[in-house]
Design a protein around this motif. Structure first.
Motif, PDB file in Angstrom:
ATOM      1  N   ALA A 189     101.440 -64.977  61.526  1.00  0.00           N
ATOM      2  CA  ALA A 189     102.912 -65.036  61.515  1.00  0.00           C
ATOM      3  C   ALA A 189     103.499 -63.931  60.654  1.00  0.00           C
ATOM      4  O   ALA A 189     102.923 -63.528  59.648  1.00  0.00           O
ATOM      5  CB  ALA A 189     103.385 -66.391  61.015  1.00  0.00           C
ATOM      6  N   ARG A 190     104.642 -63.473  61.075  1.00  0.00           N
ATOM      7  CA  ARG A 190     105.478 -62.581  60.270  1.00  0.00           C
ATOM      8  C   ARG A 190     106.666 -63.404  59.783  1.00  0.00           C
ATOM      9  O   ARG A 190     107.218 -64.196  60.542  1.00  0.00           O
ATOM     10  CB  ARG A 190     105.988 -61.409  61.100  1.00  0.00           C
ATOM     11  CG  ARG A 190     104.931 -60.407  61.446  1.00  0.00           C
ATOM     12  CD  ARG A 190     105.550 -59.322  62.297  1.00  0.00           C
ATOM     13  NE  ARG A 190     104.650 -58.203  62.463  1.00  0.00           N
ATOM     14  CZ  ARG A 190     104.776 -57.304  63.432  1.00  0.00           C
ATOM     15  NH1 ARG A 190     105.765 -57.398  64.302  1.00  0.00           N
ATOM     16  NH2 ARG A 190     103.927 -56.306  63.531  1.00  0.00           N
ATOM     17  N   MET A 196     111.535 -69.275  58.766  1.00  0.00           N
ATOM     18  CA  MET A 196     110.112 -68.989  58.966  1.00  0.00           C
ATOM     19  C   MET A 196     109.357 -69.111  57.648  1.00  0.00           C
ATOM     20  O   MET A 196     108.222 -69.595  57.630  1.00  0.00           O
ATOM     21  CB  MET A 196     109.936 -67.598  59.582  1.00  0.00           C
ATOM     22  CG  MET A 196     108.522 -67.335  60.045  1.00  0.00           C
ATOM     23  SD  MET A 196     108.025 -68.532  61.314  1.00  0.00           S
ATOM     24  CE  MET A 196     106.431 -67.913  61.741  1.00  0.00           C
ATOM     25  N   ARG A 197     109.957 -68.701  56.535  1.00  0.00           N
ATOM     26  CA  ARG A 197     109.325 -68.844  55.225  1.00  0.00           C
ATOM     27  C   ARG A 197     109.059 -70.324  54.940  1.00  0.00           C
ATOM     28  O   ARG A 197     108.000 -70.695  54.456  1.00  0.00           O
ATOM     29  CB  ARG A 197     110.206 -68.216  54.140  1.00  0.00           C
ATOM     30  CG  ARG A 197     109.804 -68.512  52.708  1.00  0.00           C
ATOM     31  CD  ARG A 197     108.397 -68.140  52.286  1.00  0.00           C
ATOM     32  NE  ARG A 197     108.097 -66.745  52.468  1.00  0.00           N
ATOM     33  CZ  ARG A 197     106.854 -66.270  52.629  1.00  0.00           C
ATOM     34  NH1 ARG A 197     105.817 -67.082  52.635  1.00  0.00           N
ATOM     35  NH2 ARG A 197     106.636 -64.995  52.796  1.00  0.00           N
ATOM     36  N   LYS A 203     108.584 -72.684  57.143  1.00  0.00           N
ATOM     37  CA  LYS A 203     107.501 -73.117  58.030  1.00  0.00           C
ATOM     38  C   LYS A 203     106.150 -72.679  57.469  1.00  0.00           C
ATOM     39  O   LYS A 203     105.197 -73.466  57.444  1.00  0.00           O
ATOM     40  CB  LYS A 203     107.714 -72.542  59.432  1.00  0.00           C
ATOM     41  CG  LYS A 203     106.676 -73.013  60.436  1.00  0.00           C
ATOM     42  CD  LYS A 203     107.004 -72.535  61.835  1.00  0.00           C
ATOM     43  CE  LYS A 203     105.924 -72.963  62.777  1.00  0.00           C
ATOM     44  NZ  LYS A 203     106.368 -73.791  63.856  1.00  0.00           N
ATOM     45  N   VAL A 204     106.056 -71.437  57.003  1.00  0.00           N
ATOM     46  CA  VAL A 204     104.811 -70.939  56.406  1.00  0.00           C
ATOM     47  C   VAL A 204     104.462 -71.745  55.162  1.00  0.00           C
ATOM     48  O   VAL A 204     103.310 -72.166  54.978  1.00  0.00           O
ATOM     49  CB  VAL A 204     104.921 -69.426  56.097  1.00  0.00           C
ATOM     50  CG1 VAL A 204     103.772 -68.962  55.218  1.00  0.00           C
ATOM     51  CG2 VAL A 204     104.964 -68.631  57.395  1.00  0.00           C
ATOM     52  N   ASN A 205     105.450 -71.993  54.301  1.00  0.00           N
ATOM     53  CA  ASN A 205     105.198 -72.785  53.093  1.00  0.00           C
ATOM     54  C   ASN A 205     104.737 -74.202  53.426  1.00  0.00           C
ATOM     55  O   ASN A 205     103.870 -74.757  52.751  1.00  0.00           O
ATOM     56  CB  ASN A 205     106.440 -72.815  52.204  1.00  0.00           C
ATOM     57  CG  ASN A 205     106.691 -71.486  51.528  1.00  0.00           C
ATOM     58  OD1 ASN A 205     105.788 -70.656  51.397  1.00  0.00           O
ATOM     59  ND2 ASN A 205     107.927 -71.267  51.103  1.00  0.00           N
ATOM     60  N   HIS A 206     105.300 -74.777  54.471  1.00  0.00           N
ATOM     61  CA  HIS A 206     104.870 -76.111  54.923  1.00  0.00           C
ATOM     62  C   HIS A 206     103.400 -76.080  55.347  1.00  0.00           C
ATOM     63  O   HIS A 206     102.620 -76.965  54.994  1.00  0.00           O
ATOM     64  CB  HIS A 206     105.751 -76.596  56.079  1.00  0.00           C
ATOM     65  CG  HIS A 206     105.244 -77.837  56.732  1.00  0.00           C
ATOM     66  ND1 HIS A 206     105.383 -79.089  56.159  1.00  0.00           N
ATOM     67  CD2 HIS A 206     104.571 -78.024  57.889  1.00  0.00           C
ATOM     68  CE1 HIS A 206     104.810 -79.994  56.946  1.00  0.00           C
ATOM     69  NE2 HIS A 206     104.321 -79.372  58.006  1.00  0.00           N
ATOM     70  N   HIS A 207     103.006 -75.058  56.088  1.00  0.00           N
ATOM     71  CA  HIS A 207     101.613 -74.931  56.531  1.00  0.00           C
ATOM     72  C   HIS A 207     100.671 -74.747  55.339  1.00  0.00           C
ATOM     73  O   HIS A 207      99.579 -75.320  55.310  1.00  0.00           O
ATOM     74  CB  HIS A 207     101.454 -73.773  57.529  1.00  0.00           C
ATOM     75  CG  HIS A 207     101.718 -74.162  58.942  1.00  0.00           C
ATOM     76  ND1 HIS A 207     100.748 -74.656  59.774  1.00  0.00           N
ATOM     77  CD2 HIS A 207     102.852 -74.127  59.675  1.00  0.00           C
ATOM     78  CE1 HIS A 207     101.263 -74.921  60.965  1.00  0.00           C
ATOM     79  NE2 HIS A 207     102.541 -74.599  60.925  1.00  0.00           N
ATOM     80  N   THR A 221      99.500 -67.271  69.560  1.00  0.00           N
ATOM     81  CA  THR A 221     100.851 -67.102  70.090  1.00  0.00           C
ATOM     82  C   THR A 221     101.655 -66.119  69.250  1.00  0.00           C
ATOM     83  O   THR A 221     102.339 -65.240  69.785  1.00  0.00           O
ATOM     84  CB  THR A 221     101.574 -68.463  70.145  1.00  0.00           C
ATOM     85  OG1 THR A 221     100.754 -69.370  70.872  1.00  0.00           O
ATOM     86  CG2 THR A 221     102.931 -68.352  70.800  1.00  0.00           C
ATOM     87  N   MET A 222     101.570 -66.253  67.925  1.00  0.00           N
ATOM     88  CA  MET A 222     102.281 -65.321  67.042  1.00  0.00           C
ATOM     89  C   MET A 222     101.671 -63.922  67.151  1.00  0.00           C
ATOM     90  O   MET A 222     102.390 -62.927  67.162  1.00  0.00           O
ATOM     91  CB  MET A 222     102.257 -65.808  65.594  1.00  0.00           C
ATOM     92  CG  MET A 222     103.037 -67.085  65.374  1.00  0.00           C
ATOM     93  SD  MET A 222     104.771 -66.997  65.887  1.00  0.00           S
ATOM     94  CE  MET A 222     105.407 -65.774  64.784  1.00  0.00           C
ATOM     95  N   TRP A 223     100.343 -63.866  67.236  1.00  0.00           N
ATOM     96  CA  TRP A 223      99.659 -62.575  67.388  1.00  0.00           C
ATOM     97  C   TRP A 223     100.167 -61.856  68.644  1.00  0.00           C
ATOM     98  O   TRP A 223     100.515 -60.682  68.608  1.00  0.00           O
ATOM     99  CB  TRP A 223      98.144 -62.801  67.444  1.00  0.00           C
ATOM    100  CG  TRP A 223      97.362 -61.577  67.745  1.00  0.00           C
ATOM    101  CD1 TRP A 223      96.925 -60.635  66.854  1.00  0.00           C
ATOM    102  CD2 TRP A 223      96.933 -61.128  69.035  1.00  0.00           C
ATOM    103  NE1 TRP A 223      96.249 -59.631  67.510  1.00  0.00           N
ATOM    104  CE2 TRP A 223      96.245 -59.914  68.850  1.00  0.00           C
ATOM    105  CE3 TRP A 223      97.051 -61.632  70.323  1.00  0.00           C
ATOM    106  CZ2 TRP A 223      95.683 -59.207  69.914  1.00  0.00           C
ATOM    107  CZ3 TRP A 223      96.509 -60.928  71.376  1.00  0.00           C
ATOM    108  CH2 TRP A 223      95.820 -59.727  71.167  1.00  0.00           C
TER     109      TRP A 223
END
Length: 173
Positions: free
Chosen positions: A37-38, A44-45, A47-51, A87-89
């Motif tokens: 992910a970018r 989006m930040r 979402k990344v922090n949640h992951h 998918t992100m890639w």
């Protein structure tokens, strides 16, 4: 024991990442998280922090929004790689207008030569509506084709819906 390549498919919010993380955690090997992910905005930040919080400690994270082949080439047999997500890639390559056929071939080759087992998370886009613009239709077609190639190469393919796995190919460890 994990297959050399496992593909975990699901829709957005289906629980596929959490299910794949559990599969990798239970493999009993050093865990590599290959992040594609970018982060473009605050949403989006989050979402990344949640992951990151969901995964918890014990993971080595490698950020590779475009070049997953280098990270896969460095993986060792005593490790297991979770690539989240194809998918992100693919989206990154489409948006950067790279030579998608070349990058896809490099990706599939890197998966076949990687010495560590790899679990790839990818979105299933074939159950949604027909997109209303050319880029979205190109993405849908490219994602569907990539998922089919990944599934053909994988020893285990699992679809996750509502957090529940449905084995499409192979046998769960």
């Amino acid at each position: 024991m994990l297959d050399k390549l496992t593909l975990v498919l699901g829709g957005a919010g289906s629980g596929k990442s959490l299910w794949a993380e559990t599969l990798v955690r239970n493999a009993g090997k050093d865990r590599i998280y290959l992040a594609t992910a970018r982060v473009w905005d605050d949403e989006m930040r989050q979402k990344v922090n949640h992951h990151i919080a969901q995964r918890g400690p014990g993971w080595t994270t490698i950020e590779a929004p475009l070049d997953v082949t280098s990270a896969l080439a460095q993986a060792r047999p005593d490790q297991v790689v979770l690539l989240d997500c194809a998918t992100m890639w693919l989206s990154n390559h489409l948006l950067d207008e790279t030579d998608l056929a070349t990058e896809e071939a490099r990706f599939l080759t890197a998966l076949s030569t990687c010495t560590a087992p790899v679990v790839v998370v990818s979105n299933e886009v074939g159950l949604s509506v027909v997109p209303d613009n050319a880029l979205a239709r190109r993405f849908r077609d490219a994602q569907g084709a990539l998922n089919q190639k990944l599934a053909a190469q994988a020893g285990l393919v699992v679809a996750v819906m509502a957090g529940l796995p449905l084995t499409l190919k192979g046998t769960l460890p």
